[in-house]
Design a protein around this motif. Structure first.
Motif, PDB file in Angstrom:
ATOM      1  N   THR A 114       0.837  -1.205   0.000  1.00 51.46           N
ATOM      2  CA  THR A 114       0.000   0.000   0.000  1.00 51.46           C
ATOM      3  C   THR A 114       0.873   1.257   0.000  1.00 51.46           C
ATOM      4  O   THR A 114       0.436   2.323   0.427  1.00 51.46           O
ATOM      5  CB  THR A 114      -0.925   0.026   1.239  1.00 51.46           C
TER       6      THR A 114
ATOM      7  N   SER B 178      -2.051  -5.794   2.649  1.00 51.99           N
ATOM      8  CA  SER B 178      -1.363  -4.793   3.458  1.00 51.99           C
ATOM      9  C   SER B 178      -0.850  -5.453   4.728  1.00 51.99           C
ATOM     10  O   SER B 178      -1.197  -6.594   5.044  1.00 51.99           O
ATOM     11  CB  SER B 178      -2.314  -3.655   3.819  1.00 51.99           C
TER      12      SER B 178
ATOM     13  N   LYS C 160      -5.940   1.571   5.297  1.00 51.56           N
ATOM     14  CA  LYS C 160      -5.622   2.199   4.014  1.00 51.56           C
ATOM     15  C   LYS C 160      -5.973   1.273   2.862  1.00 51.56           C
ATOM     16  O   LYS C 160      -6.527   1.706   1.846  1.00 51.56           O
ATOM     17  CB  LYS C 160      -4.140   2.580   3.940  1.00 51.56           C
ATOM     18  N   ALA C 161      -5.646  -0.009   3.007  1.00 50.84           N
ATOM     19  CA  ALA C 161      -5.966  -0.983   1.962  1.00 50.84           C
ATOM     20  C   ALA C 161      -7.474  -1.032   1.720  1.00 50.84           C
ATOM     21  O   ALA C 161      -7.932  -1.116   0.572  1.00 50.84           O
ATOM     22  CB  ALA C 161      -5.440  -2.359   2.341  1.00 50.84           C
TER      23      ALA C 161
END
Length: 320
Positions: free
Chosen positions: A8, A32, A39-40
């Motif tokens: 990521t 990730s 975030k992924a």
């Protein structure tokens, strides 16, 4: 091609919008670390990726994944690529392919045994300006000198000097200027001229890692120097000099934004034959075609090029 992306980081942020627009590529999963899972999940939502996970085994078990793109730090390339091949997945691996030639050869052997595709993501080999330079080399006559300089002061260098060691400066994780910036220079030169007769690396070492260095490659009838630096900066350009003219690449060897052809007694010709797409677009179009159309001969040529680059890297490290 049903693609799972490992990582990521910055390069993933950059490539996802590119991949989304390529016909034939389906974004199926993203991996990730547990710390970066949020975030992924956000990236998966934005780009319509069906699986976001920190569990690599679950991605390898996903029947909607047939190809793994390894966009992880250098030292993780081999292990993650090997596990993907052993799970029956094709692999696209970011540069540098692996940390050693032996690791590279192991991956190739597994891919061949299982009839899987194994490819290195290296932008310059697929750019229009690379093809232009290669096609126009004969106009330069006998090549005498090749010089590539990709020197760019790293945003992490000041932290490194304070003792904060990021992977890009960690020798145990394949950090350093040779495998980061200079690798693009090596790919360019090897792509144009093949493997050199002799390799020697002169590096500025700090805390056990090469923060900058000059790679000398002797081709017998001409000499080459490739400069990569993360601790200082200069004009980024490369020049190929022959007895009938020269070619200058204006800008980094990973993007090759403009090329200047200058033949003896003639006016200079500034050209740009790159597509208008992002620098990573053309390589992934090529990968999609190679894997989907089972183009084994194109894969073989790509692997032969990557092998020659890995041999240069191995020789360079051993010469320190």
């Amino acid at each position: 091609m049903k693609l799972a992306i490992l990582g990521t980081g910055k390069i993933v942020d950059e490539v996802l919008p590119v991949l989304k627009e390529i016909n034939g590529i389906e974004l199926s999963a993203i991996l990730s670390t547990p710390r970066s899972l949020e975030k992924a999940q956000k990236l998966a939502e934005i780009y319509g990726i069906s699986q976001a996970s920190s569990d690599y085994d679950s991605i390898l078990a996903n029947p909607d994944v047939d190809t793994i793109y390894v966009a992880l730090p250098n030292h993780l390339h081999y292990d993650y690529a090997k596990k993907a091949l052993q799970a029956g997945k094709h692999v696209i691996c970011e540069k540098p392919f692996t940390l050693t030639l032996a690791e590279f050869e192991d991956l190739v052997a597994i891919a061949e045994q299982r009839q899987l595709f194994l490819l290195e993501a290296i932008t310059n080999q697929y750019l229009g300006n690379f093809s232009y330079v290669k096609e126009n080399l004969p106009k330069l006559g006998d090549i005498k000198i090749v010089e590539c300089n990709y020197s760019q002061y790293s945003s992490r260098y000041d932290a490194f000097k304070r003792g904060e060691i990021a992977p890009a400066f960690d020798p145990e994780k394949g950090g350093g200027a040779l495998r980061d910036l200079n690798i693009y220079n090596i790919h360019l030169v090897v792509g144009l001229f093949g493997k050199p007769e002799m390799v020697h690396y002169l590096a500025n070492m700090e805390r056990g890692v090469d923060t900058s260095g000059m790679l000398i490659m002797d081709y017998g009838h001409f000499k080459c120097v490739c400069i990569g630096a993360k601790d200082c900066s200069a004009d980024i350009r490369s020049t190929i000099q022959g007895n009938k003219g020269s070619v200058t690449i204006l800008g980094p060897t990973n993007t090759m934004p403009e090329v200047n052809l200058s033949l003896n007694g003639q006016s200079m010709q500034l050209v740009n034959q790159n597509s208008l797409n992002h620098r990573m677009h053309d390589e992934f179009v090529a990968f999609q075609n190679i894997i989907s159309n089972r183009e084994y001969n194109n894969q073989k040529a790509a692997l032969e090029h990557s092998r020659a680059v890995m041999e240069v890297l191995d020789a360079a490290i051993k010469s320190l």
